[in-house]
Design a protein around this motif. Sequence first.
Motif, short mmCIF file in Angstrom:
data_model
loop_
_atom_site.label_atom_id
_atom_site.label_comp_id
_atom_site.label_asym_id
_atom_site.label_seq_id
_atom_site.Cartn_x
_atom_site.Cartn_y
_atom_site.Cartn_z
N TYR A 1 0.83 -1.20 0.00
CA TYR A 1 0.00 0.00 0.00
C TYR A 1 0.87 1.25 0.00
CZ TYR A 1 -3.54 3.32 1.66
OH TYR A 1 -4.39 4.39 1.81
N ARG B 1 -5.23 16.24 -2.97
CA ARG B 1 -4.87 17.29 -2.02
C ARG B 1 -4.43 18.58 -2.66
NH1 ARG B 1 -0.64 14.78 1.88
NH2 ARG B 1 -0.58 16.93 2.67
N VAL C 1 4.92 -0.72 8.53
CA VAL C 1 5.14 0.16 7.39
C VAL C 1 6.59 0.59 7.35
CG1 VAL C 1 4.25 2.11 6.11
CG2 VAL C 1 2.84 1.04 7.89
N THR C 2 7.13 0.48 6.18
CA THR C 2 8.51 0.94 6.01
C THR C 2 8.53 2.27 5.29
OG1 THR C 2 9.05 -1.38 5.71
CG2 THR C 2 10.79 0.20 5.25
N PHE C 3 9.30 3.19 5.78
CA PHE C 3 9.43 4.48 5.10
C PHE C 3 10.86 4.64 4.63
CE2 PHE C 3 5.29 5.84 6.06
CZ PHE C 3 4.98 5.42 7.35
N GLY D 1 0.02 -3.65 9.90
CA GLY D 1 0.55 -2.54 10.65
C GLY D 1 2.05 -2.44 10.68
N ARG E 1 -7.29 5.95 -2.87
CA ARG E 1 -6.36 6.10 -1.76
C ARG E 1 -4.92 6.10 -2.25
NH1 ARG E 1 -9.00 3.68 3.66
NH2 ARG E 1 -11.09 4.36 3.11
N THR F 1 -2.54 9.61 5.95
CA THR F 1 -2.06 8.58 5.04
C THR F 1 -2.11 7.21 5.71
OG1 THR F 1 -0.61 10.22 4.08
CG2 THR F 1 -0.18 7.94 3.50
N TYR G 1 2.99 9.81 -4.88
CA TYR G 1 3.46 10.99 -4.16
C TYR G 1 4.72 11.55 -4.81
CZ TYR G 1 5.39 13.84 -0.37
OH TYR G 1 5.91 14.87 0.36
N SER H 1 -5.70 6.13 6.29
CA SER H 1 -6.35 5.57 5.10
C SER H 1 -5.96 4.13 4.88
CB SER H 1 -5.96 6.37 3.86
OG SER H 1 -6.52 7.63 3.91
N MET H 2 -4.69 3.91 5.08
CA MET H 2 -4.22 2.57 4.83
C MET H 2 -4.82 1.58 5.81
SD MET H 2 -0.41 1.09 5.24
CE MET H 2 -0.59 1.08 6.99
N ALA I 1 5.88 15.48 6.79
CA ALA I 1 4.50 15.73 7.20
C ALA I 1 3.58 15.79 5.99
CB ALA I 1 4.43 17.01 8.02
N ASN I 2 4.07 16.41 4.96
CA ASN I 2 3.30 16.49 3.73
C ASN I 2 3.02 15.10 3.18
OD1 ASN I 2 2.01 17.74 1.56
ND2 ASN I 2 3.86 17.66 0.32
N TYR I 3 4.06 14.30 3.18
CA TYR I 3 3.94 12.94 2.67
C TYR I 3 2.94 12.13 3.48
CZ TYR I 3 5.42 8.11 1.83
OH TYR I 3 5.44 6.76 1.54
N LEU I 4 3.04 12.31 4.78
CA LEU I 4 2.15 11.54 5.67
C LEU I 4 0.79 12.19 5.86
CD1 LEU I 4 4.74 10.50 8.39
CD2 LEU I 4 3.63 9.01 6.73
N HIS I 5 0.62 13.34 5.22
CA HIS I 5 -0.63 14.10 5.37
C HIS I 5 -0.99 14.25 6.84
CE1 HIS I 5 -4.98 14.78 3.82
NE2 HIS I 5 -4.46 15.87 4.35
N THR J 1 -7.52 1.76 7.43
CA THR J 1 -8.97 1.57 7.34
C THR J 1 -9.41 1.15 5.95
OG1 THR J 1 -9.25 3.92 6.84
CG2 THR J 1 -9.41 3.25 9.16
N SER J 2 -8.49 0.67 5.17
CA SER J 2 -8.85 0.23 3.83
C SER J 2 -9.73 -1.00 3.89
CB SER J 2 -7.59 -0.11 3.04
OG SER J 2 -7.04 1.06 2.54
#
Lengths: 749, 111
Positions: free
Chosen positions: A50, A128, B61-63, B59, A121, B42, A58, B45-46, B106-110, B48-49
């Motif tokens: 996801y 945005r 997540v890699t950034f 749960g 999504r 972000t 993005y 959303s993920m 922050a922008n990326y993660l909304h 609650t998909s």
Amino acid sequence: VQERFGNQSFRMERKTIDLEQGWDYMQTGITKLKRILEGLPEPQFDSEQYMMLYTTIYNMCTQKPPHDYSQQLYDKYREAFEEYINSTVLPALKEKHDEYMLRELVKRWSNHKVMVRWLSRFFYYLDRYFIARRSLPPLNEVGLTCFRDRVYNELHSKVKDAVIALVDKEREGEQIDRALLKNVLDIYVEIGMGQMERYEADFESFMLLDSASYYSRKASSWIQEDSCPDYMLKSEECLKKERERVAHYLHSSSEPKLVEKVQHELLVVYANQLLEKEHSGCRALLRDDKVDDLSRMYRLYHKIAKGLEPVANIFKQHVTAEGNALVQQAEDTATNQAANIASVQEQVLIRKVIELHDKYMVYVVECFQSHTLFHKALKEAFEIFCNKTVAGSSSAELLATFCDNILKKGGSEKLSDEAIEDTLEKVVKLLAYISDKDLFAEFYRKKLARRLLFDRSANDDHERSILTKLKQQCGGQFTSKMEGMVTDLTLARENQTSFEEYLGNNPAANPGIDLTVTVLTTGFWPSYKSFDINLPSEMVKCVEVFKGFYETKTKHRKLTWIYSLGTCHLNGKFDHKPIELVVSTYQAAVLLLFNTTDKLSYNDILTQLNLSHEDLVRLLHSLSCARYKILTKEPSTKTVSQTDSFEFNAKFTDRMRRIKIPLPPVDERKKVVEDVDKDRRYAIDAAIVRIMKSRKVLGHQQLVSECVEQLSRMFKPDIKAIKKRMEDLITRDYLERDKENPNMFRYLA
Amino acid sequence: MGLRKPKATRETTTKMRETVKLISMEGFEFIIDREAAMVSQTIRSMLTSPGGFSESKDGVVTFPDISTTILEKICQYFYWSLQYSRGKETEFHIEPELTLELMMAANYLHT
């Protein structure tokens, strides 16, 4: 396949993603999604995947130009849907029909929504900034629009046909898949994206047309075959089913429209035929007391605009007819029978009218839920026949006689206290329907006077009770005189006690005869003719004594003696045995003449007593030609003539020790009517003056109509009479005609 | 918070896990409350998909584009945000040198 874009710090030297490259990656995600939707074995997205998809979008949007691919991604987003719909979704739908098609549609729509949710999504970053800045349709909407334009627009007509076919199938009694229909119709609603337009235009309007024609067909055959009650049952059932239909799968907003259509086809179009059905329509139902069917009729027509009016009309006609029949019956009996039986019939009539009222009031309250239309219908019906004359007696008189019978001693009604109260209550209610209320008041007053004066009232409480009820219904003015009469009697008793005390204290004043005097206040009591008669000396003394006493109590008051209302007890010394005779004062005056002479001629008596021929004939008849012959007449014909002579009948005897010799009652009707007419003239005058005083200037028509309205509480004034009074008031300088406009009247102060 | 070893947990029920694991570009794992993580739209959303996630991968997540320092600061922000919305109105201090990266994350993660 996941790509990691290097272990470098975020802001620096991120590797640029080329559009084709990036889109290829996205495509893998889209393909995975499609496989999941098609039910193929495919694991769900995990959080890593996801985030990767999201991150790809993005990055492609935040890259520096010329590599910021927002526009292209936006377009490709839409194309993804279009491609899927064209290649897979539409063909799958087009090859199916009817119910299968509906199922496929529901499945495809559900899938589509899932697809939109996921993809929107992933592509969320577009919403945005890019979409917001250019005010473009957001991702969600783009997705739905694709389905709408490519699938819905293609198929909605076919779908609508399939749905309606199923609805009609269900109407014919077959089982259908309601959940399926609900899901299909939800599509119409959702595809409107907040507006009900699509649902209404693409489905509902057709459904309504179809429903209307369905019920039109049914109605046209049912109306021929079924009785009114059966037809109504079917209609009620249909309406119930249609409401259920809405609850189960139609949109709630369709309910009023659908119900209206069904009602129209079943109940409005054929209203006349239904209600007027020969043997089972409204009239017949009323005739046969079909309370349930009538209640149903009310329920069905209540919700239709002006639906109840024909029903109320038939009800009114029915009640009027029944009332008229009762009146006619009484009229017929009266003309065929002897007088006293006829009067019993008249009393029976009032009873029956009361019963009729009770019966149909129950209808109004229970069947017709106390709806004003029906109260009005009942009222108007009763107003029609309650004002008819029966055998010469007005309804006002009949009603007054009816009350008299209940309230007097030994009256024709022998009822319990409760029953009497109840009857009196109902009588007062009936009075509301009689337009000549003042006539009733006058007859009532006359009969009340007789009851009070001759001690014929059965029960004081009942007398007061009815006066209270009359007061409540007609106002204080109506009953004030009557109440005064009742009070007078109480005062009279007190007065008599004082008189007896006075006699005790003044033995010289004693007239030698037991004397009871009732003093009446003139204004309260009906007017009585009082003609002067030469009283026998014994009685003259009585009058003088009482006058003497009365002057000790009050001066400034004039006593007028009404001998016609007096009663006398005489001891008749007959040969066989003495008998006490209870007679009127006049009869006593005649009889006492024979104390001094055995035989007298008609003219002798006439001269001595100073009476009119009419009165004397009546008196002599009652004493010589009626049941008890106290005097013998020569010749012994059945009527009294001026050449007859009379002798005391010493041979007279009777089983009883005391007998009452009644005088035939004078027909009071004529006098009452005269008195009432006179009062009405005054009332009209007063009303005109009252109106003109406050309005100052008024047109003719308006004056007349206001007059009628003001007086309507007591009687229905004759228009000619009003005009006549107006002319009279003009000559008396209360009013004048306007110089320019003779139709306008002005008040003269 | 801080560095913790990855845990292997087996849950036999299907109720929602209460924590999520965020992994920085250097491989540091931050295990935080689900509620805190959902401060990020972000991540929310993920999580609650539709369809849900399989147990073992849920749960995590890699950034790859967020450094440990920044990710740590972000996790702090999540908790501060929750407290602030519950009424504890304190200030969130940002070291100046982190500002730019933090804003971009922050922008990326909304968030």
